[in-house]
Enzyme design. Sequence first.
Site, PDB file in Angstrom:
ATOM      1  N   ASN A  69       3.542 -12.610  -6.340  1.00 55.12           N
ATOM      2  CA  ASN A  69       2.712 -11.699  -7.122  1.00 55.12           C
ATOM      3  C   ASN A  69       3.422 -10.374  -7.307  1.00 55.12           C
ATOM      4  O   ASN A  69       4.200  -9.937  -6.461  1.00 55.12           O
ATOM      5  CB  ASN A  69       1.337 -11.500  -6.458  1.00 55.12           C
ATOM      6  CG  ASN A  69       1.306 -10.324  -5.510  1.00 55.12           C
ATOM      7  OD1 ASN A  69       1.194  -9.169  -5.942  1.00 55.12           O
ATOM      8  ND2 ASN A  69       1.433 -10.587  -4.212  1.00 55.12           N
ATOM      9  N   PHE A 114      -1.036  -3.076  -6.986  1.00 52.75           N
ATOM     10  CA  PHE A 114      -2.201  -2.282  -6.567  1.00 52.75           C
ATOM     11  C   PHE A 114      -3.202  -2.092  -7.715  1.00 52.75           C
ATOM     12  O   PHE A 114      -3.735  -0.989  -7.913  1.00 52.75           O
ATOM     13  CB  PHE A 114      -1.779  -0.900  -6.044  1.00 52.75           C
ATOM     14  CG  PHE A 114      -1.047  -0.895  -4.729  1.00 52.75           C
ATOM     15  CD1 PHE A 114      -0.921  -2.027  -3.939  1.00 52.75           C
ATOM     16  CD2 PHE A 114      -0.457   0.286  -4.272  1.00 52.75           C
ATOM     17  CE1 PHE A 114      -0.240  -1.998  -2.727  1.00 52.75           C
ATOM     18  CE2 PHE A 114       0.228   0.324  -3.057  1.00 52.75           C
ATOM     19  CZ  PHE A 114       0.346  -0.816  -2.288  1.00 52.75           C
ATOM     20  N   SER A 162       4.361  -2.797   0.169  1.00 49.51           N
ATOM     21  CA  SER A 162       4.304  -3.634  -1.025  1.00 49.51           C
ATOM     22  C   SER A 162       5.588  -3.461  -1.820  1.00 49.51           C
ATOM     23  O   SER A 162       6.050  -2.333  -2.033  1.00 49.51           O
ATOM     24  CB  SER A 162       3.110  -3.256  -1.902  1.00 49.51           C
ATOM     25  OG  SER A 162       3.212  -3.911  -3.153  1.00 49.51           O
ATOM     26  N   ASN A 173       5.764  -4.019  -4.941  1.00 46.88           N
ATOM     27  CA  ASN A 173       5.354  -3.983  -6.348  1.00 46.88           C
ATOM     28  C   ASN A 173       4.986  -2.600  -6.866  1.00 46.88           C
ATOM     29  O   ASN A 173       4.530  -2.463  -7.991  1.00 46.88           O
ATOM     30  CB  ASN A 173       4.181  -4.950  -6.557  1.00 46.88           C
ATOM     31  CG  ASN A 173       4.559  -6.363  -6.189  1.00 46.88           C
ATOM     32  OD1 ASN A 173       5.653  -6.812  -6.487  1.00 46.88           O
ATOM     33  ND2 ASN A 173       3.652  -7.066  -5.514  1.00 46.88           N
ATOM     34  N   THR A 174       5.149  -1.578  -6.028  1.00 41.16           N
ATOM     35  CA  THR A 174       5.024  -0.180  -6.458  1.00 41.16           C
ATOM     36  C   THR A 174       6.378   0.475  -6.257  1.00 41.16           C
ATOM     37  O   THR A 174       6.920   0.470  -5.155  1.00 41.16           O
ATOM     38  CB  THR A 174       3.943   0.562  -5.650  1.00 41.16           C
ATOM     39  OG1 THR A 174       2.666  -0.047  -5.903  1.00 41.16           O
ATOM     40  CG2 THR A 174       3.878   2.025  -6.031  1.00 41.16           C
ATOM     41  N   LYS A 197       1.216  -1.087   7.827  1.00 40.93           N
ATOM     42  CA  LYS A 197       1.668  -2.421   7.410  1.00 40.93           C
ATOM     43  C   LYS A 197       3.106  -2.344   6.920  1.00 40.93           C
ATOM     44  O   LYS A 197       3.415  -1.559   6.022  1.00 40.93           O
ATOM     45  CB  LYS A 197       0.763  -2.984   6.316  1.00 40.93           C
ATOM     46  CG  LYS A 197       1.060  -4.446   5.983  1.00 40.93           C
ATOM     47  CD  LYS A 197      -0.052  -5.051   5.136  1.00 40.93           C
ATOM     48  CE  LYS A 197       0.156  -6.538   4.935  1.00 40.93           C
ATOM     49  NZ  LYS A 197      -0.979  -7.146   4.187  1.00 40.93           N
ATOM     50  N   ASN A 219       4.050  -7.779   5.329  1.00 44.22           N
ATOM     51  CA  ASN A 219       3.702  -7.931   3.923  1.00 44.22           C
ATOM     52  C   ASN A 219       4.525  -9.066   3.323  1.00 44.22           C
ATOM     53  O   ASN A 219       5.152  -9.845   4.043  1.00 44.22           O
ATOM     54  CB  ASN A 219       3.966  -6.601   3.192  1.00 44.22           C
ATOM     55  CG  ASN A 219       2.986  -6.346   2.059  1.00 44.22           C
ATOM     56  OD1 ASN A 219       2.693  -7.239   1.270  1.00 44.22           O
ATOM     57  ND2 ASN A 219       2.479  -5.131   1.978  1.00 44.22           N
TER      58      ASN A 219
END
Length: 344
Positions: free
Chosen positions: A114, A118, A181, A183-184, A223, A252
């Site tokens: 994915n 966020f 994450s 993805n940021t 995390k 993560n």
Amino acid sequence: MPLIPYALSRAVLFNLDPEVAHELTMGALARFQNTPLDCAWGASRVSDPVEIAGLKFPNRIGMAAGLDKNGRCIDGLGAMGFGFVEVGTVTPKPQPGNPKPRMFRLPQANALINRLGFNNDGLDAFVNNVRRARFRTQGGILGLNIGKNASTPIENAVDDYLIGLEGVYPWADYVTVNISSPNTQNLRSLQSDEALDRLLGALQTRRQALMARDKRHVPMFVKIAPDLDETQVGVIAATLQNNGIDGVIATNTTISREAVKGMAHAEEAGGLSGAPVFEASNQVIRQLRAALGPRFPIIGVGGVMSGADARAKRDAGADLVQVYTGLIYQGPALVTDCALALKN
């Protein structure tokens, strides 16, 4: 017992686009939680009480953040038998996340990729949803996971985390600081020693003020990613302890594609979750336990597809275990399977 065998539901859902299937499922959970229809997925909670970070968990298995970013389905998830549920990641302002498509299944690997980024409705909507949930009054432990907006420059990330902490503090049993994450943009740079020390120092200062205001201590967890070497894990462990952080969540999703080379969608950008991250997360858990000693709370997450996998997380050094991708592949029965496997 569930009314509809999960294998049948999964066959239908896996014929849909992954994000469409996700939204349909979460919409159903949100609509039918706390009604007689929640028996379609509900199960009795396994009793295995344990005290971690000053909190009394009814059992050791939890729902990881990311599935319910807006906190809409806390009671629906809790009905599956989880001892604790973590929702988010929430950012101060609403944001749409990354362009679609942004979720991909790799069924032959029991995995997902994915790059959602966020996507969420923002802090105000999140808190309103959390306040309506009954899970905490029924003995469950609720974790609220905070992050930064994509539009906030990384040098100003601390501001977003402080807003998040203040917003969720009154409603959380524990707060998770998500700095891992993929993805940021640049988010994982916050795991470096100086940036992490600055962020956690600011959060700890703000938490002290909130403790004085609300007359309650809310544990704070961090995390981290699986894509760290032993030296980096050691630095993070020391920084957590130096800043009075209560626990760590490992891990993560991974940016590695070693375990899924050649598979359809394997080269899509984003975080890989599920079975391929299992051993990488266990390795980080073992390194954390060695660095942090026997008493520092560790929540293990990554690739749990069975009760045996959950037990392996505990054997690696985790006190508690979370699931996410395994729930999508195995269904709600996984929760009871894991809870029983983790029971003393």
